[in-house]
Design a protein around this motif. Sequence first.
Motif, PDB file in Angstrom:
ATOM      1  N   GLY A 160      11.184 -29.760  -1.813  1.00  0.00           N
ATOM      2  CA  GLY A 160      11.989 -30.650  -0.976  1.00  0.00           C
ATOM      3  C   GLY A 160      11.392 -32.037  -0.879  1.00  0.00           C
ATOM      4  N   LEU A 161      10.082 -32.058  -0.776  1.00  0.00           N
ATOM      5  CA  LEU A 161       9.363 -33.322  -0.687  1.00  0.00           C
ATOM      6  C   LEU A 161       9.594 -34.156  -1.944  1.00  0.00           C
ATOM      7  N   ILE A 162       9.639 -33.475  -3.081  1.00  0.00           N
ATOM      8  CA  ILE A 162       9.849 -34.156  -4.355  1.00  0.00           C
ATOM      9  C   ILE A 162      11.197 -34.863  -4.349  1.00  0.00           C
ATOM     10  N   ASP A 163      12.226 -34.151  -3.887  1.00  0.00           N
ATOM     11  CA  ASP A 163      13.560 -34.762  -3.816  1.00  0.00           C
ATOM     12  C   ASP A 163      13.516 -36.059  -3.018  1.00  0.00           C
ATOM     13  N   ALA A 164      12.844 -35.990  -1.866  1.00  0.00           N
ATOM     14  CA  ALA A 164      12.780 -37.161  -0.988  1.00  0.00           C
ATOM     15  C   ALA A 164      12.022 -38.304  -1.655  1.00  0.00           C
ATOM     16  N   ILE A 165      10.991 -37.946  -2.386  1.00  0.00           N
ATOM     17  CA  ILE A 165      10.165 -38.988  -2.994  1.00  0.00           C
ATOM     18  C   ILE A 165      10.862 -39.646  -4.174  1.00  0.00           C
ATOM     19  N   ILE A 166      11.606 -38.846  -4.938  1.00  0.00           N
ATOM     20  CA  ILE A 166      12.386 -39.425  -6.032  1.00  0.00           C
ATOM     21  C   ILE A 166      13.356 -40.450  -5.462  1.00  0.00           C
ATOM     22  N   ASP A 167      13.991 -40.065  -4.362  1.00  0.00           N
ATOM     23  CA  ASP A 167      14.952 -40.940  -3.714  1.00  0.00           C
ATOM     24  C   ASP A 167      14.278 -42.235  -3.260  1.00  0.00           C
ATOM     25  N   GLY A 168      13.106 -42.091  -2.658  1.00  0.00           N
ATOM     26  CA  GLY A 168      12.382 -43.251  -2.154  1.00  0.00           C
ATOM     27  C   GLY A 168      11.862 -44.141  -3.269  1.00  0.00           C
TER      28      GLY A 168
END
Lengths: 446, 205
Positions: A160-168
Amino acid sequence: MMEKIFKPKSIALIGANKRKGSVGRGIAENLQKGSARLFYVNPNAGEIFKNKAYKKITDIDENIDLAVIAIPQKFVLQAVKECVQKKVKGIIIISSGFSETGKEGEKIQNEIVEITKKANISLVGPNTLGIIRPTVNFNASFAPGNPPKGGVAFIAQSGGLIDAIIDGALEENFGFSIIVSVGNAAGISLSDYVDFAEKDKFTKVIALYIEGVENGRDLFNVIKKTKKPVVVIKGGKARKAKEVISSHTGSLAGEYDIFSAAMRQAGAIETDSLEELFDVVKALVSFGKCKKGVGVVTNGGGAGVLITDYIYKSEELFLPEISKKTIRKIEKETKKARIVFKNPLDILGDALPERYEIACRNLLFQENVSSLVVIQTPQIMTSPLENAKKIAKLKKEFKKPIITVFMGRGDLTKKAISYLEKRGVPNYSDPKRVVKPLLSLLKVKK
Amino acid sequence: MILDFKKQENLLSRYKIKRPLTFFATKKEEVACMANKIGYPLVLKVFSNEIFHRTEKKGVYLNIGSEKEARETANKLFKIPKSQGVIIQKQIEGIELVVGAKKDPSFGAAIMFGTGGVMVEVISDVVFKIAPIGKKDAKEMINETKGKIFLKGFRGMQKVKEELVIDLLVKTSNLAYKEKVQEIDFNPVIANKDGVFVCDAKIKI
């Protein structure tokens, strides 16, 4: 071996699916962006995206390098056995329901590990978001969006963290070489991924999100060995219920204390927040090792005072005095008498791009200035984009790290920041945020 | 479980870890003779491989000044439940340090160093490294503690030879790395102008 499965020539997606919103479809869409030959496997067969779907992986005639499994847990073991029969080189098990859920899941997971080990097949996961290598157009994940290419390998124990970081990352203007969700890491371990990132020619910095390490000693050794900077954030630092504490050492040496000491000893940089992690990463991607003297140019007094406090408090960085030679040159070139020559160098609110350039260039020429921080507060006569252009030019000219603190979030400032960051000048919104990245540059291994 | 006293002493001497002059009495009658041999003042402590915190069991007496006092104190110590003997040790003064080690389930042997004494947990001025460590690592550990100023002769306190502290750290890290021990607790370690001595040692196996 890992290079082969993370840059496969042929891929079978077991659990390919047309249904909108399904994991099988998400992965299919991501895999389609790559150049590998793609085969869909689905027990209901039929057709998927105008391609034939095979009932089983063994029905495919061609050789398969990598199998991606995204089917309900109860079918996974059988699918793995078929992959072994098909002689694939690697398997990514996206499916969850294994050791993370309890004893029964763990039993099946162990069986899968045993089978794949025996067949010499690399195993990713299970319970993973997948793997992405933007630098070789490989995306075997159900992560949204297209992570930009770049020099950061991000290896995380949370999908989940990865998804957020890609977005950021899209907003922050940095890109990735590798993104790995390690999942349960039943086969390929956290340390193996770090080792892979070390060998990957596109990777400049390795960033890790770690919750727990099964074999810390391996991780310690692999980080110690790598020449590339490693930045770590640890989740789950709070102490677990204490056992009977029987000694001073026992009560003082918590799990996190040892972890943190090990990371430091191995040469990794530990950060407290994700924001700080990527603050540090942004600097490490752009610059090499640097020394302790920081030059600061600002058009606002207050920001200069603040950064002085932060740099003083760091106990390692310092603000070298501006040399007579530098002063003479700046005076001559700016024809400005009102400037008080102290570091931070306040070039006053009415500073135009030209004055910025003169001040920055001459500070960069000064030998004991090892890095430069350029602060900009938006005043009516300030032209952020023009300033950015001058600074980006200096970045090309000098090897010394140049970091900016363009404060404010107005449209003009945003545009300038984006211009800078696309050219490898990291920007931070607050003077405090430059300290940790600068300290990290001191620790870069040669 | 705590390692038996004799085995502990053997292990420490095998790694050349220095102790103040110490005897171990398993019978009351032995105490006076041993005490006289060491000289006064001295320290008497209970030993049991089931007692971890001697102080909490009223098992530590400092400043024993005479044979009579030594006999009386020993009587008390032998009466402590589970007592297996009495440690008779020369009392020395200096800066109190703590050195420890632990086998971490993930990272393996790790070593600890810091400011010692009965309040170590409160002060919590300790640092860790993964074992084994070399001299450079040991020096770094010392410099990372706040207590380092005490080692350098703070306000007229006696100066300590830093290389002897470094030496102890390296030896302890080797012991923790090579031997089958779960935890090592040296607290206090006393450092003075004569050297660095492990006064109280506990090794958990």
